[in-house]
Design an enzyme around this catalytic site. Structure first.
Site, mmCIF file in Angstrom:
data_model
loop_
_atom_site.group_PDB
_atom_site.id
_atom_site.type_symbol
_atom_site.label_atom_id
_atom_site.label_comp_id
_atom_site.label_asym_id
_atom_site.label_seq_id
_atom_site.Cartn_x
_atom_site.Cartn_y
_atom_site.Cartn_z
ATOM 1 N N ALA A 1 0.848 -1.189 0.000
ATOM 2 C CA ALA A 1 0.000 0.000 0.000
ATOM 3 C C ALA A 1 0.883 1.238 0.000
ATOM 4 O O ALA A 1 2.043 1.179 0.425
ATOM 5 C CB ALA A 1 -0.886 -0.004 1.242
ATOM 6 N N GLY B 1 0.597 -5.373 0.484
ATOM 7 C CA GLY B 1 -0.456 -5.590 -0.520
ATOM 8 C C GLY B 1 0.059 -6.265 -1.783
ATOM 9 O O GLY B 1 -0.692 -6.950 -2.474
ATOM 10 N N GLU C 1 -0.005 -9.774 -0.946
ATOM 11 C CA GLU C 1 -1.415 -10.178 -0.853
ATOM 12 C C GLU C 1 -1.988 -10.428 -2.248
ATOM 13 O O GLU C 1 -2.735 -11.381 -2.457
ATOM 14 C CB GLU C 1 -2.224 -9.090 -0.131
ATOM 15 C CG GLU C 1 -1.874 -8.993 1.352
ATOM 16 C CD GLU C 1 -2.745 -7.987 2.093
ATOM 17 O OE1 GLU C 1 -2.853 -6.837 1.629
ATOM 18 O OE2 GLU C 1 -3.327 -8.364 3.131
ATOM 19 N N GLU D 1 3.906 -5.299 7.604
ATOM 20 C CA GLU D 1 3.046 -4.264 8.207
ATOM 21 C C GLU D 1 3.281 -4.106 9.702
ATOM 22 O O GLU D 1 3.096 -3.022 10.255
ATOM 23 C CB GLU D 1 1.570 -4.574 7.936
ATOM 24 C CG GLU D 1 1.123 -4.313 6.504
ATOM 25 C CD GLU D 1 1.322 -5.508 5.570
ATOM 26 O OE1 GLU D 1 2.125 -6.404 5.899
ATOM 27 O OE2 GLU D 1 0.678 -5.523 4.510
HETATM 28 N N1 COA Z 1 4.540 3.221 -0.137
HETATM 29 C C1 COA Z 1 4.965 4.413 -0.592
HETATM 30 N N2 COA Z 1 6.173 4.608 -1.121
HETATM 31 C C2 COA Z 1 6.975 3.530 -1.206
HETATM 32 C C3 COA Z 1 6.605 2.280 -0.740
HETATM 33 C C4 COA Z 1 5.317 2.132 -0.193
HETATM 34 N N3 COA Z 1 4.845 0.965 0.235
HETATM 35 N N4 COA Z 1 7.627 1.422 -0.938
HETATM 36 C C5 COA Z 1 8.602 2.123 -1.513
HETATM 37 N N5 COA Z 1 8.235 3.414 -1.672
HETATM 38 C C6 COA Z 1 8.997 4.508 -2.250
HETATM 39 C C7 COA Z 1 10.052 5.043 -1.318
HETATM 40 O O1 COA Z 1 9.487 5.937 -0.401
HETATM 41 C C8 COA Z 1 11.005 5.681 -2.294
HETATM 42 O O2 COA Z 1 10.450 6.899 -2.711
HETATM 43 P P1 COA Z 1 11.403 8.237 -2.785
HETATM 44 O O3 COA Z 1 12.477 7.866 -3.788
HETATM 45 O O4 COA Z 1 10.485 9.304 -3.267
HETATM 46 O O5 COA Z 1 11.957 8.439 -1.420
HETATM 47 C C9 COA Z 1 10.951 4.748 -3.484
HETATM 48 O O6 COA Z 1 9.708 4.049 -3.382
HETATM 49 C C10 COA Z 1 12.070 3.736 -3.515
HETATM 50 O O7 COA Z 1 12.066 3.030 -2.292
HETATM 51 P P2 COA Z 1 13.321 2.999 -1.279
HETATM 52 O O8 COA Z 1 12.769 2.765 0.091
HETATM 53 O O9 COA Z 1 14.170 4.197 -1.471
HETATM 54 O O10 COA Z 1 14.078 1.727 -1.807
HETATM 55 P P3 COA Z 1 15.011 0.733 -0.960
HETATM 56 O O11 COA Z 1 15.655 -0.142 -1.952
HETATM 57 O O12 COA Z 1 15.868 1.493 -0.023
HETATM 58 O O13 COA Z 1 13.985 -0.140 -0.087
HETATM 59 C C11 COA Z 1 11.999 -1.446 0.331
HETATM 60 C C12 COA Z 1 13.042 -0.974 -0.718
HETATM 61 C C13 COA Z 1 10.919 -2.203 -0.448
HETATM 62 C C14 COA Z 1 12.657 -2.383 1.342
HETATM 63 C C15 COA Z 1 11.396 -0.214 1.054
HETATM 64 O O14 COA Z 1 10.977 0.719 0.062
HETATM 65 C C16 COA Z 1 10.220 -0.537 1.924
HETATM 66 O O15 COA Z 1 10.386 -1.039 3.014
HETATM 67 N N6 COA Z 1 8.992 -0.213 1.450
HETATM 68 C C17 COA Z 1 7.788 -0.386 2.242
HETATM 69 C C18 COA Z 1 7.343 -1.805 2.286
HETATM 70 C C19 COA Z 1 6.122 -1.967 3.181
HETATM 71 O O16 COA Z 1 6.191 -1.727 4.374
HETATM 72 N N7 COA Z 1 4.996 -2.376 2.579
HETATM 73 C C20 COA Z 1 3.762 -2.550 3.296
HETATM 74 C C21 COA Z 1 2.980 -1.291 3.310
HETATM 75 S S1 COA Z 1 1.536 -1.403 4.308
#
Ligand code: COA
Length: 259
Positions: free
Chosen positions: A65, A110, A113, A133
């Site tokens: 999400a 998601g 999911e 989450e």
């Molecule tokens: N929602 C919104 N933005 C997201 C996102 C999410 N679920 N997942 C990644 N992004 C965005 C980041 O904020 C970043 O944006 P920015 O460049 O404007 O700062 C971009 O996507 C790239 O992600 P980044 O975190 O810089 O990459 P990374 O390689 O360092 O890490 C992840 C990758 C997937 C480990 C990390 O992005 C992450 O933990 N994302 C969230 C996962 C999550 O908790 N999902 C469940 C949501 S309820």
């Protein structure tokens, strides 16, 4: 630019691409709206026989999400988003066509999911699946805990939920979630190989077998076996059932007409 890009890879094979690579294809509200429209279209189009879900950019299928939306949400908006996701994911699971989920990189929250709602998962070697989450102080809301529990059992599910561990492609293969793990540059070919195989299954039979797996999972075994035979007897009486048998004996390819 469209957040969701549907394309036909080959006749009968529709790909739905999550196209927000700069945010790792996170599921914003507008993206979810486009996703549902693409699903509806694929479900309703009789020429579409198999659907492939994939993420653009090579780094992620879908990273969950859109957490940025969560921050500004009022409680009612948050609840509306979750109810909508649950409804769309349920719809995805019930589409009577084989759904292939191709995961390059992250499938989190998601995103995982959605993958769990699909029928056949093909992962690149770099795939990482998770439900993180809990790290946000939340839990999955689109059915993830329950579908994962049923897919892999309580202990493997607990590792993802309670340790926030990301499942590697290798582990997903060992647990039976993944049908195949391929090098990133082998993904296109692997998708087409599986999708072409799906095209050989009679469409009515595919739809019924999907329902059998879904409904059988939570039914008692005798009820589920009766359901299976009801389905078989019905399929035997279809034109496609007869065509499949005739074609085998006549050593030719069947021509299924969904009748
Ligand atoms: N929602 C919104 N933005 C997201 C996102 C999410 N679920 N997942 C990644 N992004 C965005 C980041 O904020 C970043 O944006 P920015 O460049 O404007 O700062 C971009 O996507 C790239 O992600 P980044 O975190 O810089 O990459 P990374 O390689 O360092 O890490 C992840 C990758 C997937 C480990 C990390 O992005 C992450 O933990 N994302 C969230 C996962 C999550 O908790 N999902 C469940 C949501 S309820």
């Amino acid at each position: 630019m469209a957040l969701i890009e549907p394309t036909d890879l080959l006749p009968g094979i529709r790909q739905i691409l999550f196209n927000r690579p700069e945010k790792l294809n996170a599921l914003s509200t507008p993206l979810m709206r486009e996703f549902e429209a693409a699903l509806d279209d694929a479900a309703a189009d009789p020429d579409v026989r198999v659907v492939v879900l994939r993420g653009a950019g090579g780094r992620a299928f879908v990273a969950g999400a859109d957490i940025a939306e969560y921050q500004g949400n009022k409680r009612a908006e948050f609840i509306a988003y979750q109810l909508n996701s649950r409804r769309v994911f349920d719809k995805l699971e019930r589409i009577g066509k084989p759904m292939i989920c191709a995961v390059d990189g992250f499938a989190l929250g998601g995103g995982f999911e959605i993958a769990l709602c699909c029928d056949i998962l093909i992962l690149s070697e770099s795939a990482q699946l998770g439900l993180p989450e809990g790290r946000l102080g939340l839990c999955p809301g689109g059915g993830g805990t329950q579908r994962l529990l049923r897919a892999v059992g309580r202990h493997a599910a607990s590792d993802l939920l309670l340790a926030g561990w990301r499942m590697s492609a290798e582990r997903a293969l060992a647990l039976g979630i993944a049908a195949e793990v391929v090098p990133a540059d082998g993904m296109d070919e692997a998708i087409l190989r599986r999708a072409r195989a799906c095209l050989k299954i009679a469409p009515l039979a595919a739809a019924e077998m999907k329902r059998l797996l879904r409904e059988g999972q939570d039914a008692g075994i005798e009820t589920a076996k009766s359901l299976e035979q009801e389905v078989l007897f019905r399929l035997y009486s279809t034109a496609d059932g007869q065509e499949g048998i005739d074609a085998f004996l006549e050593k030719r390819d069947p021509r299924f007409r969904m009748e």
